[in-house]
Write an enzyme that holds these catalytic residues in place. Sequence first.
Site, PDB file in Angstrom:
ATOM      1  N   LYS A 189       0.632  -1.113  -0.035  1.00 45.96           N
ATOM      2  CA  LYS A 189       0.151  -0.061   0.008  1.00 45.96           C
ATOM      3  C   LYS A 189       0.960   1.323  -0.121  1.00 45.96           C
ATOM      4  O   LYS A 189       0.431   2.336  -0.650  1.00 45.96           O
ATOM      5  CB  LYS A 189      -0.878   0.197   1.293  1.00 45.96           C
ATOM      6  N   GLU A 235      -3.824  -4.210  -7.515  1.00 43.11           N
ATOM      7  CA  GLU A 235      -5.092  -4.579  -7.165  1.00 43.11           C
ATOM      8  C   GLU A 235      -5.324  -5.021  -5.730  1.00 43.11           C
ATOM      9  O   GLU A 235      -5.839  -4.707  -4.825  1.00 43.11           O
ATOM     10  CB  GLU A 235      -5.902  -5.604  -7.938  1.00 43.11           C
ATOM     11  N   LYS A 268      -5.817   2.565   2.707  1.00 43.10           N
ATOM     12  CA  LYS A 268      -6.521   2.049   1.610  1.00 43.10           C
ATOM     13  C   LYS A 268      -7.708   3.313   0.936  1.00 43.10           C
ATOM     14  O   LYS A 268      -8.155   3.160  -0.127  1.00 43.10           O
ATOM     15  CB  LYS A 268      -7.516   0.797   2.236  1.00 43.10           C
TER      16      LYS A 268
END
Length: 363
Positions: A128, A152, A227
């Site tokens: 991330k 993804e 996120k």
Amino acid sequence: MGRYDLALIGFGGVNRALAELIAARGDRFAEELGFTLRVVAITDLRAGSLVDTAGIDLAPLLAAEPGELSFAGLPGGSADPRNKWVIREVPADIVVEATFTNPNDGEPALSHVRWALESGKHVCTTNKGPVALAGSELKRLAAEHGVSFEFEGSVLSGTPILRTAQRLLGGLEITGVQGIMNGTSNYILGRLEEGVELPTAVTQAQELGYAEADPTADIEGHDVQLKVMILANEVLGAGLRREDVSCTGISGITPQDAQDAISKGLRWKLVGSAARRPDGTVEARVAPVALPAHHALAGISGPVNAVAFHTDLLGTVTVSGPGAGRTETAYALLSDIIAIHQHHHADDDTAPLHRVLQETHRG
Ligand code: HSE
């Protein structure tokens, strides 16, 4: 039939699970997907580095206990991870970056991704840090070098959240997103509802492989913060920095709080959200919310995650699935490789593909 030569950067749970998938299902992938996968390099902070441009035999590596794996002394092996050299110099088609997430500056993964893209190699990553902190720069860099940057697995592991938004919701306007995006904290909240104390629930989440190496990021919401940044930037074009996303985790919630909520028909959930304001800017936050039982996210339990897209033409579209786990996250990497194949090489039948790329670049 094409072939992709992979350099695996980091050989912890996720890349090891990808190697297991390749070893167990390589023939099936070839038949179904139209390409074969070969690992030509592996680097790891603890194990060192291993290079074999003819293809590494994965079986003995996967038979070893993860903590006991050492590449020193093997042909092509070294105790030194040699990340920069491996990423830049070993001929590979795709660099698969799965080292630990650093939420502060994204390093060393950010450098790994830059080196790979600058060397004309595709990158797929579950990390991330680089995506949240430097996603736009890295996508530009990939475009400049004619390669793909796929990520993804950075949100909801293998559950296709980003591709759903990018490929399946075209032509409508996404006005906001709201989700349960951390399996560890969601699992822990469920255990608190059963009366289990936080430290015990955290240990259980670690044993099940959901938690980050340092579970603080799961519990204090920083994992969800990254996120939310990725989703808001990708889906709402927001350009958010970390300080733009307010963040409160679940460490203040006790088993008593969780059980009191249940008795009132509520469930505590760690919710990450981003929404477009009337002036076009985006507001984003991470916070525990006591959701009423009828809310679409209230029934999402355990390590399962869900993201609700609020849209103008369809109302709310919710996608739910695993948000953590070694194999689930490794699947995200496979889905990235499939995306690279579909984008660049679906019509090629020449192998290995890095030679095709090099020849294309030489013109
Ligand atoms: N530790 C994360 C979670 C998985 O529990 O959801 C990777 O983001």
